[in-house]
Design an enzyme around this catalytic site. Structure first.
Site, PDB file in Angstrom:
ATOM      1  CG  ASN A  41     -12.603  -0.604   4.118  1.00 57.01           C
ATOM      2  OD1 ASN A  41     -12.885  -1.141   5.187  1.00 57.01           O
ATOM      3  ND2 ASN A  41     -11.510   0.118   3.962  1.00 57.01           N
ATOM      4  CG  ASP A 100      -2.060   0.945   1.155  1.00 59.93           C
ATOM      5  OD1 ASP A 100      -3.209   0.500   1.193  1.00 59.93           O
ATOM      6  OD2 ASP A 100      -1.799   2.163   1.061  1.00 59.93           O
ATOM      7  CG  HIS A 112      -8.665  -2.964  -2.181  1.00 58.22           C
ATOM      8  ND1 HIS A 112      -9.578  -2.230  -2.912  1.00 58.22           N
ATOM      9  CD2 HIS A 112      -8.487  -2.292  -1.015  1.00 58.22           C
ATOM     10  CE1 HIS A 112      -9.920  -1.149  -2.233  1.00 58.22           C
ATOM     11  NE2 HIS A 112      -9.279  -1.174  -1.066  1.00 58.22           N
ATOM     12  CD  GLN A 144     -14.947  -0.425  -2.338  1.00 54.72           C
ATOM     13  OE1 GLN A 144     -16.131  -0.592  -2.017  1.00 54.72           O
ATOM     14  NE2 GLN A 144     -14.357  -1.105  -3.285  1.00 54.72           N
ATOM     15  CG  HIS A 148      -6.853  -2.869   3.465  1.00 52.26           C
ATOM     16  ND1 HIS A 148      -6.104  -1.751   3.217  1.00 52.26           N
ATOM     17  CD2 HIS A 148      -8.078  -2.606   2.940  1.00 52.26           C
ATOM     18  CE1 HIS A 148      -6.844  -0.843   2.582  1.00 52.26           C
ATOM     19  NE2 HIS A 148      -8.042  -1.344   2.409  1.00 52.26           N
TER      20      HIS A 148
HETATM   21  P1  5GP Z   1      -9.813   1.375   0.648  1.00 50.43           P
HETATM   22  O1  5GP Z   1      -9.951   2.632   1.447  1.00 50.43           O
HETATM   23  O2  5GP Z   1     -10.498   1.484  -0.703  1.00 50.43           O
HETATM   24  O3  5GP Z   1     -10.189   0.129   1.385  1.00 50.43           O
HETATM   25  O4  5GP Z   1      -8.263   1.208   0.388  1.00 50.43           O
HETATM   26  C1  5GP Z   1      -7.580   1.787  -0.664  1.00 50.43           C
HETATM   27  C2  5GP Z   1      -6.105   1.683  -0.339  1.00 50.43           C
HETATM   28  O5  5GP Z   1      -5.369   1.782  -1.542  1.00 50.43           O
HETATM   29  C3  5GP Z   1      -5.594   2.771   0.594  1.00 50.43           C
HETATM   30  O6  5GP Z   1      -4.994   2.164   1.729  1.00 50.43           O
HETATM   31  C4  5GP Z   1      -4.580   3.541  -0.261  1.00 50.43           C
HETATM   32  O7  5GP Z   1      -3.466   3.944   0.477  1.00 50.43           O
HETATM   33  C5  5GP Z   1      -4.215   2.534  -1.319  1.00 50.43           C
HETATM   34  N1  5GP Z   1      -3.885   3.097  -2.615  1.00 50.43           N
HETATM   35  C6  5GP Z   1      -4.608   4.023  -3.321  1.00 50.43           C
HETATM   36  N2  5GP Z   1      -4.026   4.253  -4.515  1.00 50.43           N
HETATM   37  C7  5GP Z   1      -2.931   3.454  -4.570  1.00 50.43           C
HETATM   38  C8  5GP Z   1      -1.924   3.267  -5.573  1.00 50.43           C
HETATM   39  O8  5GP Z   1      -1.923   3.865  -6.650  1.00 50.43           O
HETATM   40  N3  5GP Z   1      -0.949   2.342  -5.293  1.00 50.43           N
HETATM   41  C9  5GP Z   1      -0.924   1.653  -4.106  1.00 50.43           C
HETATM   42  N4  5GP Z   1       0.085   0.767  -3.942  1.00 50.43           N
HETATM   43  N5  5GP Z   1      -1.855   1.818  -3.140  1.00 50.43           N
HETATM   44  C10 5GP Z   1      -2.839   2.712  -3.373  1.00 50.43           C
END
Ligand code: 5GP
Ligand code: ZN
Length: 136
Positions: free
Chosen positions: A88, A32, A101, A95, A103
């Protein structure tokens, strides 16, 4: 199954570089960019599914097996003291990227992170009503 406007489709399929810690035919697991703790990783299916509700059963099963395997590797190699596995669905649930995805967040005794909620205090009757609403 991909969405041309989806950043995780591009990352999962190698069109945008990422710190990949695991890859097979169906999945890529990356670090991440905004880690909650050292080693915070994301399991990405290479196919585009918006969220858990869209995930085929077979893929859903494979995700948890992968979480177990990579979680053990993170514990072994990073020497973390615990691991949060979380996922999420929907903006209201936190999300921000609408490509499924999962975590994997290694936890360390002194990491000063919090993954928490405010516990409610429902009565037995309230719990029973919710139970009936779900199963009824
Ligand atoms: P969500 O909030 O949708 O469950 O998690 C999205 C996650 O993706 C966040 O922890 C954020 O830091 C990560 N993230 C967003 N854009 C990118 C990216 O371009 N590359 C990587 N490696 N992580 C990302
Ligand atoms: Zn996608």
């Amino acid at each position: 199954m991909r969405d041309d406007n989806c950043i995780f489709c591009k990352i999962a399929n190698g069109e945008i570089p990422s710190k990949t810690i695991y890859e097979d035919e169906k999945f890529r697991v990356i670090l991440d960019l905004g880690p909650a703790a050292k080693g915070h990783s994301l399991i990405l299916p290479k196919s585009h599914y918006k969220n858990l509700f869209e995930l085929p059963d077979e893929t859903a099963s494979e995700v948890l097996v992968l979480a177990k395997k990579l979680g053990a590797q993170l514990k072994d190699k990073l020497n973390c003291d615990g691991l949060n596995v979380l996922q999420n669905n929907g903006e209201v649930a936190g999300q921000t990227v609408f490509h499924f995805h999962m975590h994997l967040i290694p936890r360390y005794t002194d990491d000063n992170q919090k993954i928490s909620w405010i516990p409610g205090e429902p009565s037995q009757e309230e719990l029973e009503a919710v139970k009936q609403q779900i199963i009824g």
